[in-house]
Design an enzyme around this catalytic site. Structure first.
Site, PDB file in Angstrom:
ATOM      1  N   MET A  78       0.546  -1.817  -0.002  1.00  0.00           N
ATOM      2  CA  MET A  78       0.577   0.078   0.296  1.00  0.00           C
ATOM      3  C   MET A  78       1.000   1.350   0.277  1.00  0.00           C
ATOM      4  O   MET A  78       2.088   1.415   0.399  1.00  0.00           O
ATOM      5  CB  MET A  78      -0.466   0.019   1.271  1.00  0.00           C
ATOM      6  CG  MET A  78      -1.677  -0.987   1.315  1.00  0.00           C
ATOM      7  SD  MET A  78      -2.912  -0.967   2.555  1.00  0.00           S
ATOM      8  CE  MET A  78      -3.891   0.100   2.563  1.00  0.00           C
ATOM      9  N   HIS A  79       0.167   2.198  -0.604  1.00  0.00           N
ATOM     10  CA  HIS A  79       1.111   3.718   0.272  1.00  0.00           C
ATOM     11  C   HIS A  79       1.794   4.388  -1.101  1.00  0.00           C
ATOM     12  O   HIS A  79       1.955   5.444  -1.113  1.00  0.00           O
ATOM     13  CB  HIS A  79       1.277   3.540   1.276  1.00  0.00           C
ATOM     14  CG  HIS A  79       0.121   3.296   2.026  1.00  0.00           C
ATOM     15  ND1 HIS A  79      -0.408   3.719   2.997  1.00  0.00           N
ATOM     16  CD2 HIS A  79       1.099   2.446   3.134  1.00  0.00           C
ATOM     17  CE1 HIS A  79      -0.793   2.660   3.754  1.00  0.00           C
ATOM     18  NE2 HIS A  79       0.084   2.233   4.215  1.00  0.00           N
ATOM     19  N   ASP A 237      -2.586  -4.872   1.043  1.00  0.00           N
ATOM     20  CA  ASP A 237      -2.434  -6.266   0.900  1.00  0.00           C
ATOM     21  C   ASP A 237      -3.115  -6.871   2.034  1.00  0.00           C
ATOM     22  O   ASP A 237      -3.049  -7.704   2.336  1.00  0.00           O
ATOM     23  CB  ASP A 237      -0.602  -6.397   1.049  1.00  0.00           C
ATOM     24  CG  ASP A 237      -0.726  -5.267   2.095  1.00  0.00           C
ATOM     25  OD1 ASP A 237      -0.936  -4.345   2.532  1.00  0.00           O
ATOM     26  OD2 ASP A 237       0.903  -5.122   1.763  1.00  0.00           O
TER      27      ASP A 237
END
Length: 493
Positions: A78-79, A237
């Site tokens: 992520m991110h 995830d």
């Protein structure tokens, strides 16, 4: 029918081939590098992900009937900030989830714009790992790159773009950008204005289990797959891993001991007013969840064994650890090797051993590493408990979950029964399940989990006496961060 699940991780991409009963037919993994150009920085070339897919899926299909594959789903780290120009070329290396360069931007958002305002726009406050602070960093430090931006994507969305040609994302991954109104599952107009973004730069949002397209003809030919293979929107995830463990709906929990560590607690509705403590995000099942994240979990164990002890036999280092040997004079370990997110939101936090003596053994320090990560996980659980959410059972996944002694220790520290799935495939299994739903094989995440999350499981029960002894150590451990924080901040200035 067969489904491909992609687990787009930080250091490798894992591929699963799964049937509708959840039986894993094939598994392969393709590794790639992470760049650390400065202390606390972490970035990656998105081309490495596509190269991994190009190599991994043909290997996955070796000896299998590729014509049976009907869908692909991806659970991704992520991110990460993936920025494309108008020609769809990657502008700069992706700034990853564990990158800590944005402390000034986080302060600007939480202090100048105001944490209460950010919380009202998105459901969360700013953390260094989130995507919005990274965009502000690029705007300030790389203005020429910022001017070139035509599309902003997350890592798994870039893989889906290459597969289908579609600019798409999903609510679970978008929740971690700080550009998304989590309560209403849509992009936040206020945050776009604050970050100087055009809405056209952001992908269209689909639910994780919805189809977003089929394979481009040239991609299908290169991978050896049918062109009618459906691609699901996919998920972040942690949401994908929770789905892959059957963690859907209230009363359940999932603890992940991967590179990072997470506590994932599903909720039926958006829980407001908690995003300054732990994250309040969208789940891949179309609902929501609370999540605490520690930036270094199993990676602490790998660092200790491989970089410090110079051994790759991590299991051997744990053999001499006795579960019942919880002593007051044992050393402590702070697992903040990459800074910390929950609950401190502090990029300057650093790891530390405390309480060493001439009698401290190698085994004692290994135990301290495992215990320190477990205490950091408990921080998130305690925040949830303070809000009246108190799960008594949790699934557990990730590479660290292969250690029985670590799970026994974690159960004792949390006072929670832990259940390890027989086949723990994390985000990859969740991705395959999302693909199966997108292909219409199952009507809902619940129905899919009932059919595909099966097999014998291993349970780890807490021991009340050890929980009480760990309580005393946990109280002492919690005093270490505030005591050492000023020193850490001085060290990195």
């Amino acid at each position: 029918m067969l489904f491909i699940g992609i687990d787009l991780g930080t250091s490798a991409c894992k591929f699963l081939l799964v049937d509708e009963q959840g039986t894993v037919k094939s598994v392969v993994s393709e590794a790639y590098e992470v760049e650390y150009p400065q202390p606390g920085w972490s970035q990656q070339n998105p081309a490495a992900w596509l190269d991994a897919v190009r190599r991994g899926i043909p290997r996955l299909l070796d000896g299998q009937d590729a014509s049976e594959v009907c869908a692909i789903g991806c659970g991704g780290q992520m991110h990460g900030l993936v920025a494309l120009d108008a020609h769809n070329d990657v502008i700069r290396p992706a700034i990853l989830w564990n990158d800590g360069r944005t402390s000034a931007e986080v302060s600007y958002l939480n202090e100048t714009i105001g944490a209460e305002n950010i919380l009202s726009y998105t459901g969360n406050i700013a953390f260094a790992g989130f995507t919005a602070p990274k965009l502000l960093w690029v705007r300030k430090h790389e203005p020429e790159n910022f001017k070139r931006i035509a599309h902003v994507m997350l890592p798994k969305d870039y893989v889906n773009f290459w597969l289908t040609g579609a600019y798409v994302s999903d609510p679970s991954d978008a929740s971690g950008t700080l550009l998304f109104d989590v309560a209403h599952r849509t992009w936040s107009e206020e945050m776009l204005e604050i970050c100087g973004l055009q809405k056209s730069w952001l992908p269209q949002v689909y639910e994780s289990y919805q189809p977003v397209g089929t394979l481009r003809a040239e991609v299908a030919q290169e991978l050896g797959l049918p062109t009618h293979t459906v691609v699901a929107a996919g998920a972040g995830d942690n949401a994908a891993a929770a789905l892959g463990c059957g963690v859907i709906g209230p009363g359940t929990m999932n603890v992940s001991l991967g590179t990072s560590g997470t506590v994932f607690i599903p909720t039926d509705t958006f829980v407001s007013g908690v995003g300054d403590k732990i994250h309040s995000f969208c789940h891949a099942d179309g609902k929501w969840h609370l999540m605490g994240c520690i930036l270094s979990a199993a990676s602490c164990n790998a660092w200790w064994a491989q970089d410090i002890l110079h051994t790759k036999d991590i299991a051997a280092e744990q053999v001499s650890i006795c579960r019942e040997n919880v002593q007051k004079d044992q050393p402590f370990f702070l697992p903040y090797l990459m800074g910390e997110r929950t609950p401190h939101n502090d990029t300057s936090a650093r790891g530390a051993f405390m309480g060493l003596s001439m009698s401290t053994s190698r085994s004692d320090m290994t135990r301290a590493v495992l215990e320190g990560v477990a205490f950091a996980v408990r921080d998130s659980v305690e925040i949830a408990r303070s809000m009246g959410v108190n799960p008594s059972t949790s699934m557990v996944c990730g590479g660290g979950a292969r250690s029985d002694i670590w799970l026994e220790m974690l159960a004792d520290i949390l006072d929670v029964s832990l259940v390890r799935p027989a086949t723990e495939q994390g985000p990859g299994m969740g991705g395959a399940m999302l693909g199966a739903i997108a292909a219409g094989v199952f009507t809902s995440p619940e129905a899919c989990a009932q059919a595909m999350v099966t097999g014998e499981q291993t349970s780890f029960q807490p021991k009340q006496e050890l929980y009480e002894r760990y309580n005393e150590r946990y109280k002492l451990w919690r005093d270490l961060y505030p005591a050492l924080s000023p020193i850490c901040k001085t060290m990195i200035q």
